[in-house]
Design an enzyme around this catalytic site. Structure first.
Site, PDB file in Angstrom:
ATOM      1  N   SER A  54       0.804  -1.216   0.000  1.00  7.50           N
ATOM      2  CA  SER A  54       0.000   0.000   0.000  1.00  7.50           C
ATOM      3  C   SER A  54       0.843   1.276   0.000  1.00  7.50           C
ATOM      4  O   SER A  54       0.374   2.325  -0.450  1.00  7.50           O
ATOM      5  CB  SER A  54      -0.939   0.013   1.207  1.00  7.50           C
ATOM      6  N   GLY A  92      -2.127  -4.169   1.096  1.00  6.38           N
ATOM      7  CA  GLY A  92      -2.260  -5.390   1.884  1.00  6.38           C
ATOM      8  C   GLY A  92      -1.300  -6.503   1.500  1.00  6.38           C
ATOM      9  O   GLY A  92      -1.310  -7.570   2.118  1.00  6.38           O
ATOM     10  N   ASN A 120       3.892  -5.337   5.899  1.00  2.91           N
ATOM     11  CA  ASN A 120       2.684  -6.023   6.363  1.00  2.91           C
ATOM     12  C   ASN A 120       3.014  -7.320   7.094  1.00  2.91           C
ATOM     13  O   ASN A 120       2.286  -7.728   8.005  1.00  2.91           O
ATOM     14  CB  ASN A 120       1.757  -6.320   5.178  1.00  2.91           C
ATOM     15  N   ASP A 203      -4.504   6.642  10.268  1.00  2.00           N
ATOM     16  CA  ASP A 203      -4.123   5.287  10.692  1.00  2.00           C
ATOM     17  C   ASP A 203      -2.703   5.232  11.232  1.00  2.00           C
ATOM     18  O   ASP A 203      -2.275   4.229  11.809  1.00  2.00           O
ATOM     19  CB  ASP A 203      -4.311   4.279   9.555  1.00  2.00           C
ATOM     20  N   HIS A 206       0.158   5.093   6.882  1.00  2.00           N
ATOM     21  CA  HIS A 206       0.322   5.517   5.483  1.00  2.00           C
ATOM     22  C   HIS A 206       0.568   7.018   5.376  1.00  2.00           C
ATOM     23  O   HIS A 206      -0.170   7.811   5.978  1.00  2.00           O
ATOM     24  CB  HIS A 206      -0.922   5.131   4.680  1.00  2.00           C
TER      25      HIS A 206
END
Length: 227
Positions: A54, A92, A120, A203, A206
């Site tokens: 991402s 993801g 991730n 979040d 990012h």
């Protein structure tokens, strides 16, 4: 008179045929010319492939070109360099997912391969050994398909919540792979961005558009030396 007239007509006819033949020899074939031009363009334009998750995909931004990969293309264009950036980021994506996907991605030419995966894995607590194995497999596949491609590995780090041992082991994956494969390393992709609330989306993971500008500068410091 009739004979002279016939000879004259024959002379004119021969002259016209000769002229036509000369034109055929000297005039370039349009299709051939176009093919040559395309061949030159294809040879000159090289491909930079960003392969990641991402972060590469510019998750959360209204315009993906505001991400660091898109900003890299804009900078290349401004400098008049013959490189095309391909953004192969998937939100993801884990290192295992990337290892499964890479064969399909490598169907296109690659001159510079920038690998940005593993983040991730770390956030999910996947064993470091598995992440390292998958990243090595991806690199092996790229080298096998395009042995002359230049390889770049974007390093990643984990937040304190993952525990000291895991953080250290995970961080070491990237320099270890860089040394083993003799490739170019970006020590930490999110340098001066990771952990900075104002440069990240709510979040906390990012980057914002401003954050991506800093990431793009970090990438460029490495990339400009191998273009």
């Amino acid at each position: 008179m009739s004979s002279l007239f016939s000879i004259a007509r024959l002379f004119v006819l021969v002259t016209l045929i000769a002229a036509c033949n000369n034109n055929k020899k000297t005039e370039p074939n349009q299709n051939d010319s176009t093919a040559i031009e395309k061949g030159v363009d294809k040879k000159q334009t090289k491909t930079i492939l960003f392969f990641g998750n991402s972060l590469t995909a510019a998750y959360g931004l209204d315009d993906p070109t505001q991400g660091f990969a898109g900003l890299t293309q804009k900078r290349i264009d401004s400098l008049g360099l013959d490189y095309k950036v391909v953004n192969a980021g998937v939100s993801g994506e884990t290192s295992a997912g990337g290892n499964s996907r890479i064969d399909w991605i490598l169907k296109q030419p690659v001159d510079i391969f920038i690998l940005e995966l593993g983040g991730n894995d770390g956030l999910r607590g996947i064993p470091v050994s598995e992440t390292k194995k998958n990243l090595q497999s991806i690199l092996d596949k790229v080298k096998a398909k395009y042995p002359d491609a230049k390889l770049v590995l974007a390093g990643m780090q984990m937040p304190p919540s993952m525990g000291k041992t895991y953080i250290t082991d995970f961080k070491n994956v990237y320099p270890d792979l860089a040394a083993k494969n003799k490739l170019t390393l970006i020590p930490f992709l999110l340098e001066n961005v990771g952990g900075e609330a104002k440069l990240n989306l709510p979040d906390g993971i990012h980057p914002t558009a401003e954050g991506h500008k800093i990431v793009a500068e970090t990438v460029w410091k490495t990339l400009e030396n191998i273009l």
